[in-house]
Design a protein around this motif. Sequence first.
Motif, PDB file in Angstrom:
ATOM      1  N   SER A 275      14.349  -8.525  21.134  1.00  0.00           N
ATOM      2  CA  SER A 275      14.121  -9.954  21.225  1.00  0.00           C
ATOM      3  C   SER A 275      15.240 -10.724  21.908  1.00  0.00           C
ATOM      4  N   ASP A 276      16.330 -10.036  22.274  1.00  0.00           N
ATOM      5  CA  ASP A 276      17.374 -10.759  22.983  1.00  0.00           C
ATOM      6  C   ASP A 276      17.003 -10.903  24.448  1.00  0.00           C
ATOM      7  N   ALA A 277      16.373  -9.857  24.931  1.00  0.00           N
ATOM      8  CA  ALA A 277      16.177  -9.755  26.373  1.00  0.00           C
ATOM      9  C   ALA A 277      15.317 -10.901  26.912  1.00  0.00           C
ATOM     10  N   GLU A 278      15.612 -11.250  28.129  1.00  0.00           N
ATOM     11  CA  GLU A 278      14.838 -12.278  28.814  1.00  0.00           C
ATOM     12  C   GLU A 278      13.522 -11.702  29.294  1.00  0.00           C
ATOM     13  N   GLN A 279      13.674 -10.533  29.891  1.00  0.00           N
ATOM     14  CA  GLN A 279      12.556  -9.931  30.615  1.00  0.00           C
ATOM     15  C   GLN A 279      11.645  -9.115  29.721  1.00  0.00           C
ATOM     16  N   ASP A 307      12.053 -23.439  26.131  1.00  0.00           N
ATOM     17  CA  ASP A 307      13.257 -22.629  26.252  1.00  0.00           C
ATOM     18  C   ASP A 307      13.866 -22.204  24.925  1.00  0.00           C
ATOM     19  N   LYS A 308      13.209 -22.526  23.854  1.00  0.00           N
ATOM     20  CA  LYS A 308      13.725 -22.026  22.579  1.00  0.00           C
ATOM     21  C   LYS A 308      12.889 -20.810  22.179  1.00  0.00           C
ATOM     22  N   MET A 309      13.553 -19.682  22.061  1.00  0.00           N
ATOM     23  CA  MET A 309      12.826 -18.447  21.824  1.00  0.00           C
ATOM     24  C   MET A 309      12.131 -18.477  20.468  1.00  0.00           C
ATOM     25  N   LEU A 310      10.858 -18.178  20.493  1.00  0.00           N
ATOM     26  CA  LEU A 310      10.084 -18.255  19.260  1.00  0.00           C
ATOM     27  C   LEU A 310       9.830 -16.900  18.623  1.00  0.00           C
ATOM     28  N   GLY A 311       9.439 -15.960  19.415  1.00  0.00           N
ATOM     29  CA  GLY A 311       9.095 -14.672  18.852  1.00  0.00           C
ATOM     30  C   GLY A 311       8.856 -13.655  19.945  1.00  0.00           C
ATOM     31  N   TYR A 332       2.043 -12.278  32.504  1.00  0.00           N
ATOM     32  CA  TYR A 332       1.209 -13.445  32.730  1.00  0.00           C
ATOM     33  C   TYR A 332       0.943 -14.197  31.436  1.00  0.00           C
ATOM     34  N   LEU A 333       0.651 -13.433  30.395  1.00  0.00           N
ATOM     35  CA  LEU A 333       0.313 -14.073  29.125  1.00  0.00           C
ATOM     36  C   LEU A 333       1.500 -14.846  28.566  1.00  0.00           C
ATOM     37  N   VAL A 334       2.673 -14.242  28.663  1.00  0.00           N
ATOM     38  CA  VAL A 334       3.859 -14.924  28.153  1.00  0.00           C
ATOM     39  C   VAL A 334       4.079 -16.234  28.905  1.00  0.00           C
ATOM     40  N   ASP A 335       4.001 -16.150  30.209  1.00  0.00           N
ATOM     41  CA  ASP A 335       4.194 -17.371  30.998  1.00  0.00           C
ATOM     42  C   ASP A 335       3.198 -18.439  30.597  1.00  0.00           C
ATOM     43  N   TYR A 336       1.969 -17.999  30.480  1.00  0.00           N
ATOM     44  CA  TYR A 336       0.915 -18.962  30.185  1.00  0.00           C
ATOM     45  C   TYR A 336       1.082 -19.549  28.788  1.00  0.00           C
ATOM     46  N   LEU A 337       1.480 -18.688  27.879  1.00  0.00           N
ATOM     47  CA  LEU A 337       1.677 -19.125  26.501  1.00  0.00           C
ATOM     48  C   LEU A 337       2.835 -20.124  26.434  1.00  0.00           C
ATOM     49  N   ASN A 338       3.885 -19.802  27.138  1.00  0.00           N
ATOM     50  CA  ASN A 338       5.019 -20.722  27.172  1.00  0.00           C
ATOM     51  C   ASN A 338       4.581 -22.096  27.675  1.00  0.00           C
ATOM     52  N   LEU A 339       3.751 -22.049  28.690  1.00  0.00           N
ATOM     53  CA  LEU A 339       3.245 -23.299  29.241  1.00  0.00           C
ATOM     54  C   LEU A 339       2.471 -24.079  28.186  1.00  0.00           C
ATOM     55  N   ILE A 340       1.531 -23.405  27.541  1.00  0.00           N
ATOM     56  CA  ILE A 340       0.728 -24.074  26.527  1.00  0.00           C
ATOM     57  C   ILE A 340       1.591 -24.652  25.427  1.00  0.00           C
TER      58      ILE A 340
END
Lengths: 346, 346
Positions: A275-279, A307-311, A332-340
């Motif tokens: 969970s530390d990693a960005e990628q 930008d606050k890491m949730l999970g 893709y899902l992560v990006d989209y989820l972050n957006l939502i």
Amino acid sequence: MGSLSERKKKILKAVIVNYTQSAEPVGSRTVARGYRIGLSSATIRNEMADLEEMGYLEQPHTSAGRIPSDKGYRYYVDHLMEGVQLTSEEKKAIKNLLNAEKIREIEKIILNAARVLSLSTNYTALIMGPQFQKAAFKQMRILPLSEKQGLVVLITDTGFIKNKIIDLPYSLTPSELHQVVNYLNHKLYGLTIDQVTTSLINELKRDLFRRLEILEQAFLLLEESLKEEEQVRVYLGGTTNILNQPEFKDVEKVRSLFSLFEQEALLSRLLENSSDAEQVVVNIGRENKLQDIHECTLVTATYSIQDKMLGTMGILGPTRMEYCRVIGIINYLVDYLNLILSTPNR
Amino acid sequence: MGSLSERKKKILKAVIVNYTQSAEPVGSRTVARGYRIGLSSATIRNEMADLEEMGYLEQPHTSAGRIPSDKGYRYYVDHLMEGVQLTSEEKKAIKNLLNAEKIREIEKIILNAARVLSLSTNYTALIMGPQFQKAAFKQMRILPLSEKQGLVVLITDTGFIKNKIIDLPYSLTPSELHQVVNYLNHKLYGLTIDQVTTSLINELKRDLFRRLEILEQAFLLLEESLKEEEQVRVYLGGTTNILNQPEFKDVEKVRSLFSLFEQEALLSRLLENSSDAEQVVVNIGRENKLQDIHECTLVTATYSIQDKMLGTMGILGPTRMEYCRVIGIINYLVDYLNLILSTPNR
DNA sequence: TTTAGCACTCGATTAGCTTGAGTGCTAATA
DNA sequence: TATTAGCACTCAAGCTAATCGAGTGCTAAA
């Protein structure tokens, strides 16, 4: 480490691609025929022998073809794999699934994401819910239920809502209660739940004592509802998908995997690791700490809200996994989820 | 139907008891040896042939022993089984497991009960959570989250708590909001959620319109949070237990069962079926409506709070199940749970 | 350096055989 | 008449041997 000849790279890649589809050991002839390398099977045989000696391939038994080792997959993921863009249909499908309804509660969104992830990859999805401890305190309320009981409602900035029924100290009048709650809301606003430690609570307690002369018990509620080391929830999707994989035709393996699925604590530790990693992180076979998934690959990525890491979310499948597809989808899902999640008035 | 000769009864019972333990077809010799019937294997053979013809026993193939049919189990459960009392140690164990902490939230109690049930029976436990629709409205609150959003908290008399984030109509001032909430609390108190139908809401809406001239949208919240046909939650415990049973050594069966486990809607319908009955209900093999559990037995019982039925719990195992133990345990647990739930200040 | 060719290996599949638990039937027995 | 002993019969399961074939490693020629 990246020092494989071009030819060896091509062959390794061919073996992996083929094995990913067929789940059968790949022979030299298959590689020679199918992958336009322009070499005879004999030559490829020699190269494959080399690759085996180097540890990238393995042979189940003497007269069988080769299968990739963990090291082979690792090399593939690090050096050979071409990132694949999802087709716009796939993207649309994911969006549709995820947006089925306008949902505001974060837990439902995540539950839904697990479903989407498992449906679109055909593997098993694990999603670690928002880490309560790291969220910031937004507000709390106490609703009286009866003379002696109240309902604490705690809301974090990440939209996480937590209820807990507590015993109220009998000596509190409604207005006193109100005052306490207001005071706490004021003092705790913006702190992460981690920061609301017992020592801080004790401090506030002393403070309040002086000012309002309110019974000590009033504080048990906060301690109780915060300290209780809340297990992070892990949501699963498509647990049966993995039963379609030929590597799980043996019930013993199924059992060990499913009993892992029953232990939320282990799952959350598994996800926390990455969970530390960005990628996107790929854990192949024995790279995973837990014995039970030594024959699986876990692909994880973290999602966040402003930008606050949730999970963390992950895909679990056999090591013989469609790496590029899975990575594409999870990305893709992560990006989209972050957006939502970051859309203010979602 | 209860017209079996004493001898046949003894033999049928012997076959079932033996098969329950061994999971192997039972031969006439085994019955003659083990069960003090005082008859030769030949005689028993004849009787068993009769029992087969009558449909109480089955033969996997010509030269094998007999196994009980669904009808055989049914007869056993209805006429032959002796109710077994739990030992006081077993009772204590169950109590201990269930009381690990003082828990007030009903959901956690139920989750815990599922765990206990699966641990003590070694089968899979299904517990249907409280049926929200049938609970009575106790109170609601709306906590403002931001300008445009609020958190509805709905509490039922059965201790069920439900949150939902809603959009607030912009034109509501806090005090108007407060008035609406108070009015609703007053009007809805004691009604079951089922009774709070859309038509009642519409009626109230007209009423409020006249009195407070508040925007129609204010009502969307209730409709939204109530009408949304909330799937009843089903909690599972010990899903992997069933993998220990020899009848599930085949992955195909495991898959069909586990994909059933993933479909909460089906599970809840399964449990709902038995939910009228007062007593423990036993559904044997093909008596179950769902194909996927045609080789399983589902034992269910309902739990309640102060005589108001809350939900159903069940044990799922192979038809070759330790019926009397399971029934004893589920009986005890239901009684005990009813006691806990009905204790006023739990 | 590559390739064709060939002997070799070994899992998977099949067929045949044996074993043994269990049956059904018949004739003897109580 | 009900029970039992005895016996021939059945059939899954387990074992062995034989066969098959995909794939290898090695060697010698190109």
